[in-house]
Design a protein around this motif. Structure first.
Motif, PDB file in Angstrom:
ATOM      1  N   SER A  60       9.670   7.825  -3.626  1.00  0.00           N
ATOM      2  CA  SER A  60       9.168   8.858  -2.717  1.00  0.00           C
ATOM      3  C   SER A  60      10.290   9.759  -2.229  1.00  0.00           C
ATOM      4  N   GLN A 109       1.420   4.766  -7.753  1.00  0.00           N
ATOM      5  CA  GLN A 109       2.248   4.136  -6.727  1.00  0.00           C
ATOM      6  C   GLN A 109       1.393   3.577  -5.600  1.00  0.00           C
ATOM      7  N   TYR A 110       0.502   4.406  -5.057  1.00  0.00           N
ATOM      8  CA  TYR A 110      -0.263   3.978  -3.887  1.00  0.00           C
ATOM      9  C   TYR A 110      -1.393   3.018  -4.239  1.00  0.00           C
ATOM     10  N   LEU A 113       0.548  -0.115  -4.213  1.00  0.00           N
ATOM     11  CA  LEU A 113       0.993  -0.429  -2.858  1.00  0.00           C
ATOM     12  C   LEU A 113      -0.158  -0.989  -2.019  1.00  0.00           C
ATOM     13  N   GLN A 114      -1.291  -0.306  -2.052  1.00  0.00           N
ATOM     14  CA  GLN A 114      -2.413  -0.677  -1.201  1.00  0.00           C
ATOM     15  C   GLN A 114      -3.150  -1.919  -1.702  1.00  0.00           C
ATOM     16  N   ILE A 319      -2.474  11.553   0.341  1.00  0.00           N
ATOM     17  CA  ILE A 319      -1.860  10.239   0.184  1.00  0.00           C
ATOM     18  C   ILE A 319      -2.771   9.172   0.784  1.00  0.00           C
ATOM     19  N   ASP A 320      -3.075   8.154  -0.010  1.00  0.00           N
ATOM     20  CA  ASP A 320      -3.902   7.044   0.455  1.00  0.00           C
ATOM     21  C   ASP A 320      -2.996   5.894   0.886  1.00  0.00           C
ATOM     22  N   GLY A 321      -2.406   6.032   2.054  1.00  0.00           N
ATOM     23  CA  GLY A 321      -1.495   5.012   2.557  1.00  0.00           C
ATOM     24  C   GLY A 321      -0.427   5.655   3.413  1.00  0.00           C
TER      25      GLY A 321
END
Length: 733
Positions: A60, A109-110, A113-114, A319-321
């Protein structure tokens, strides 16, 4: 500095071949692929979870810099009506492909991550709690924390429909609120306000252990203790309405912007250059916005802010997070969670030096090479510290590009000047994003009596060189240190770099010529050993490649191995293509950008390109040419990029001592044999993660270097995967 032998337009045209533009990858899409390799490390399920989070943070952070510089440059090229780049892409095509690839990577990535990494960390006892999962106990604690620690500091800023936007700083987190009056006559009018999260507050809020007992995920073993953490922005989103009494919050949105940082100082203002640099820094804070990342939940806030900031749809990233994972990097070092990250690698003392022996005596005997960060940076610090106190040292000269905030090198230079030494420091103020720090310690050096030279007009001084002059019994003697990396004690523990100490007279004489050119007026003199950009380094590189091409035949094919951070100079790429067509075997170990297309029949089938993403940031530059059996090795501060070869002051220096040549060959062989952290570039622009063939030994170049440093330092250690540290941010300078 005046040049007597710069490349003329005619020379450049002769060096260029008639290769079509399709024979080049786009440099910026190539960089995005590099950041994709960083992302892949975070996606690896065989790595400890906090190591993976650290890679996500770097990924990021890397994109922030990319948008601020490279995407900003694309937008400038589009406005200027620029034509296609060497790959054949027009600016609008580059912007479109950049947005497409970046968006796809961020989604991967997200999603991980999530749906994978945060649940895994929670199962291991390190849990992020979000507002929709706060327990009653957590809610009480966090609301009290907000009112006592956060609320008094926050400053709400209203956005008026017919007025200029309030200042929104780049790279900071902001919360936007869409509100309506609780009591209004007739139709209520909506209002927008924003709150910037203060730098003075920690973004990670650790909850007391006893507040998490009622929100433990199922299946957590009794032996695992639980630590919960919350995000500062979640508190502001949840309780920010306290700042707007009399208004009802209808929608909220977290957002963050990147501003254009791709502009330069006015090089003509020599008489007040520091003031001009300060204007650049100030201008960067108010420059056009190139990207906005934001949380879901409010199309009205998104659209209004995008309109007011002048952003198009491709500039918007939902962005989801948690936004800005780069500022959450400290989570990877959270206390009491060593089991969730790999063990730190040890830094070993160099076997070439010891405290009992004079540094000068040791360097007088033989050249010494340091391999950072496997070997300690301490001899470099000693080089300056001993010079500061040694009564026989009469002068110190150094070129500084980036150094740490509390640098022992800067302290030693100050002390040397106070002790009456003649100290000269060439300080490059144009080191992007480090300008303020460089101005600060340049002022400190001047106050101590150091002669400070602020680089050169229109050129960045990127060379890494220092010289100590001693008065000895035999007369004046010069000791020189040359390096591929900066004089920065912090990055010296994170970046793979090589440095050379020498007292060879021919190199020392060249070093004196170099400093005279940089600090005074001098037509470029011919140097015996050092090669300098922008006047002769590119020409020399092309000559070395051309020599290898001419000497290559079927019985004795030539060979070139180049380890560098980036390859994008079209003249160099075309020269490598010609070498490949002549049968020269070429291996390129390129960390980041590579515009050369390998493996194309009739063009580059003899060229192999690999990239290493590992425990440390690969930063060294090593150039090898077989030269018909009379092998030559060079180290350099320069990559094969137009900016390094044509617009910066750089140095390439030969390795002349046989045992160091042998060591460098082993280093290059380790990179070429790596089948653990290496990826190979294919002609379709894809990267293949290498794996050992059946029966083949596992080879990790970086683990091999660590084992070699341990053995040489008298601490034999067999590297295993559990001894890993991932602190060398991939994407550094």
């Amino acid at each position: 500095m005046t040049s007597g032998n710069n490349l003329s337009d005619k020379d450049t045209n002769i060096l260029r071949s008639s290769l079509p533009t399709a024979h080049f990858f786009n440099r910026d899409l190539s960089w995005i692929d590099f950041n994709g390799r960083v992302l892949e490390e975070g996606l690896r399920q065989d790595l400890p979870p906090l190591d993976r989070f650290w890679y996500f943070s770097i990924f990021s952070s890397n994109f922030d810099g990319f948008f601020m510089v490279r995407v900003a440059a694309m937008k400038q090229a589009l406005r200027a009506g620029a034509g296609p780049d060497p790959s054949g892409l027009r600016p609008e095509e580059q912007l479109s492909k950049t947005a497409e690839k970046t968006r796809s990577m961020i989604l991967r990535q997200y999603d991980c991550l999530q749906n994978e990494l945060f649940p895994l960390l929670a199962r291991e006892g390190l849990e992020l709690v979000r507002p929709d999962t706060y327990s009653i106990t957590q809610m009480d604690y966090l609301e009290s924390y907000f009112l006592g620690q956060v609320y008094p500091i926050l400053t709400p800023l209203r956005i008026e429909a017919d007025e200029k936007l309030p200042f929104i700083s780049g790279n900071d987190l902001n919360v936007a609120f869409l509100m309506e009056p609780e009591q209004a006559d007739g139709e209520a009018e909506d209002h927008i306000a924003i709150i910037q999260l203060p730098h003075a507050l920690d973004r990670i809020i650790w909850l007391p252990r006893d507040t998490s007992t009622d929100s433990s995920p199922d299946g957590l073993p009794d032996s695992v203790s639980r630590t919960c953490w919350a995000l500062l922005e979640d508190l502001v989103l949840t309780w920010g309405a306290y700042l707007f009494p009399g208004y009802r919050v209808k929608e909220t949105m977290l957002f963050r912007i990147n501003r254009d940082a791709d502009f330069s100082v006015d090089e003509k203002r020599d008489e007040d250059f520091i003031e001009a640099m300060e204007e650049v820094i100030e201008g960067r804070t108010h420059s056009p916005v190139v990207r906005m990342t934001f949380s879901s939940g409010s199309h009205r806030l998104r659209d209004e802010l995008a309109r007011r900031l002048g952003l198009e749809e491709q500039d918007l990233y939902e962005i989801d997070g948690p936004l800005d994972l780069g500022s959450l990097m400290d989570l990877a070092s959270a206390r009491d969670f060593d089991s969730l990250r790999s063990k730190a690698w040890k830094v070993y003392p160099s076997a070439a030096f010891n405290e009992e022996e004079s540094l000068w005596d040791r360097i007088s005997q033989r050249d010494v090479m340091l391999h950072l960060p496997y070997e300690s940076f301490d001899p470099v610090v000693r080089f300056f510290q001993d010079a500061a106190t040694d009564p026989q040292v009469i002068s110190i000269k150094t070129a500084l590009y980036r150094t740490s905030g509390n640098s022992p090198v800067i302290k030693a230079l100050e002390q040397a000047a106070l002790n009456g030494k003649h100290v000269t420091a060439v300080v490059e103020l144009k080191a992007r994003f480090d300008e303020e720090r460089n101005i600060s310690w340049a002022n400190r050096l001047e106050k101590a009596g150091v002669i400070v030279v602020y680089g050169l007009a229109r050129l960045k001084v990127h060379a890494k060189i220092s010289m100590i002059i001693r008065r000895e019994k035999e007369g004046i003697k010069r000791y020189v240190h040359l390096s591929t990396g900066n004089y920065n004690d912090k990055t010296a523990r994170q970046y793979d770099d090589l440095g050379l100490f020498t007292s060879r007279e021919e190199i020392a004489l060249d070093a004196s010529i170099f400093f005279n050119m940089i600090t005074g007026y001098s037509v470029i003199s011919s140097m015996r050993k050092l090669v300098i950009a922008p006047t002769s380094l590119k020409r020399r590189v092309l000559e070395l490649i051309d020599r290898e091409t001419k000497r290559s035949n079927q019985e004795h094919p030539g060979k070139i191995i180049a380890k560098l951070n980036a390859l994008a100079d079209t003249d160099v790429v075309e020269a490598l293509y010609r070498a490949s067509q002549a049968g020269v075997k070429i291996v390129l170990v390129v960390r980041g950008i590579c515009t050369l297309i390998p493996g194309v029949p009739g063009l580059s089938e003899n060229i192999r390109v690999i990239s290493i993403i590992g425990h440390y940031l690969e930063h060294s530059r090593i150039y090898y040419f077989s030269n018909g059996g009379a092998e030559e090795y060079y180290l350099a501060s320069a990559d094969w990029m137009p900016r390094n070869l044509e617009r910066r002051v750089e140095l390439m220096f030969p390795v002349l001592q046989e045992d160091i040549k042998v060591r460098l060959r082993k280093i290059l062989d380790s990179y070429c044999r790596d089948n653990q952290q290496a990826r190979e570039l294919k002609s379709d622009a894809s990267w293949r993660h290498l794996a050992p063939a059946q029966g083949e030994d596992l080879v990790s170049a970086q683990e091999h270097f660590l084992a070699a440093a341990a053995k040489a330092g008298g601490n034999f250690w067999t590297p295993r995967n559990e001894f890993v540290v991932r602190r060398g941010a991939p994407g550094g300078q």
